[in-house]
Design a protein around this motif. Structure first.
Motif: not given
Ligand code: CO
Ligand code: FES
Length: 333
Positions: A156, A162, A167, A287
């Motif tokens: 990750n 991502h 985020h 996350d």
């Molecule tokens: Co992250």
């Protein structure tokens, strides 16, 4: 792949507990499914052993520390950090049997944590040079259990696709769904990835990091240390370097201990530690929510999940873990 089914992971060092947490009573921990006990020995150094007394199998972590030895809560036998029994209160006159020993593990202190290796180590504890440089300061951030595989967290951090979706309250921007490519180089201990994070949201960054928008683009230099440590160096245009070091210590097949500290080249007056932690906390919780929804069984074989170009660092990690297993005569379990 499930971590407790691959004995090679026992040959690496993991941070298991902040050393300061050992100042009082002994502490239990589960590392790769093995129950261990940690305490401070006579010299104040951390020690680790199997959490089982050799007399009647009581859990030593329920006991106490006496002159640097761990004393069993059941009949009071005491063991030093080498595992040798140094006191049997009931046998004061006849001596201690040589076979009265507990199994101990390699244990040492680094970066403020007690690190443990359950077997003969095949790698050093990751060396983070800035932790020893005078113009950087180390700030402990998080120490907590996550219900996910450490490998997912490593991947990750190297996955630039991502932030756009995960985020959204900290720095991600939906205006940049296609991230720049990272330059990947394999190293003896893992891999290095280098690039620019082009998915940042300047308004959010200004608000969260108090930076001018022209200064918010980040140069990333990431080092992955096999198997579950990653160092993420973020350099901002204003000269600030914020380094995040994260280890996902494997507890068992379903859980990992998230250990994170940061190292920065500014001062407490520039940025109070609490503010640096608060921003990283917000990012980390974004996350965590997603990573805890993923499957703990991370496949190394490439045909069990679908991939895209941003997965290249993660696929390199999987390839290197597969090579590690093969080199140690193991197959993916
Ligand atoms: Co992250
Ligand atoms: Fe530990 Fe008896 S079980 S001293």
């Amino acid at each position: 792949m499930l971590v407790t089914k691959q004995p090679v992971f026992r040959k690496f060092w993991y941070p298991v507990i902040p050393t300061a947490d050992l100042l009082g009573s002994p502490q239990p921990f589960t590392l790769l499914g093995q129950k261990i006990v940690l305490w401070l020995d006579a010299e104040g150094k951390p020690a680790a052993a199997k959490d089982r007394c050799c007399h009647r199998s009581a859990q030593l972590s329920l006991g106490k520390v006496v002159n640097g030895a761990i004393a069993c809560p059941y009949h009071g036998w005491q063991f030093d950090s080498s595992g040798r029994c140094v006191c049997v209160p009931q046998l004061k006159d006849v001596g201690i049997p040589a076979a009265a020993r507990i199994e101990t593990y390699r244990c040492t202190e680094k970066y403020g944590y007690a690190w443990v290796c359950l077997d003969e180590p095949i790698a050093e504890i990751p060396h983070i040079a800035e932790a020893f440089e005078s113009d950087f300061r180390l700030i402990p951030e998080f120490y907590e259990t996550w219900k996910c595989a450490g490998l997912r967290v490593m991947e990750n951090e190297l996955d630039l696709a991502h932030p756009t979706f995960v985020h959204t309250t900290t720095f991600g921007s939906e205006d940049h769904p296609t991230p720049d490519r990272l330059e990947i180089t394999e190293t003896p201990s893992g891999l290095r990835a280098h690039g620019v994070l082009g998915v940042v949201n300047p308004e959010l960054q200004q608000q969260n990091l108090k930076m001018e928008s022209a200064q918010t683009y980040r140069t990333l230099d990431m080092l992955w240390f096999m198997p579950f440590t990653i160092k993420l160096s973020i350099a901002y245009a204003n000269g600030l370097v914020h380094i995040i070091v994260n280890t996902m210590t494997p507890i068992d097949d379903l859980t990992s201990q998230m250990v994170q500290f940061c190292i920065r080249n500014d001062t407490e007056q520039d940025t109070p530690s609490a503010d640096a932690i608060a921003f990283d906390r917000a990012v980390t919780l974004e996350d965590k929510r997603i990573l805890e929804s993923t499957d703990c069984d991370v496949p190394l074989a490439p045909n069990r999940e679908q991939h895209m170009f941003t997965d290249k660092p993660g696929l390199t990690i999987r390839k290197k873990i597969a090579e590690l297993l093969k080199a140690h005569g193991e197959t993916e379990q």
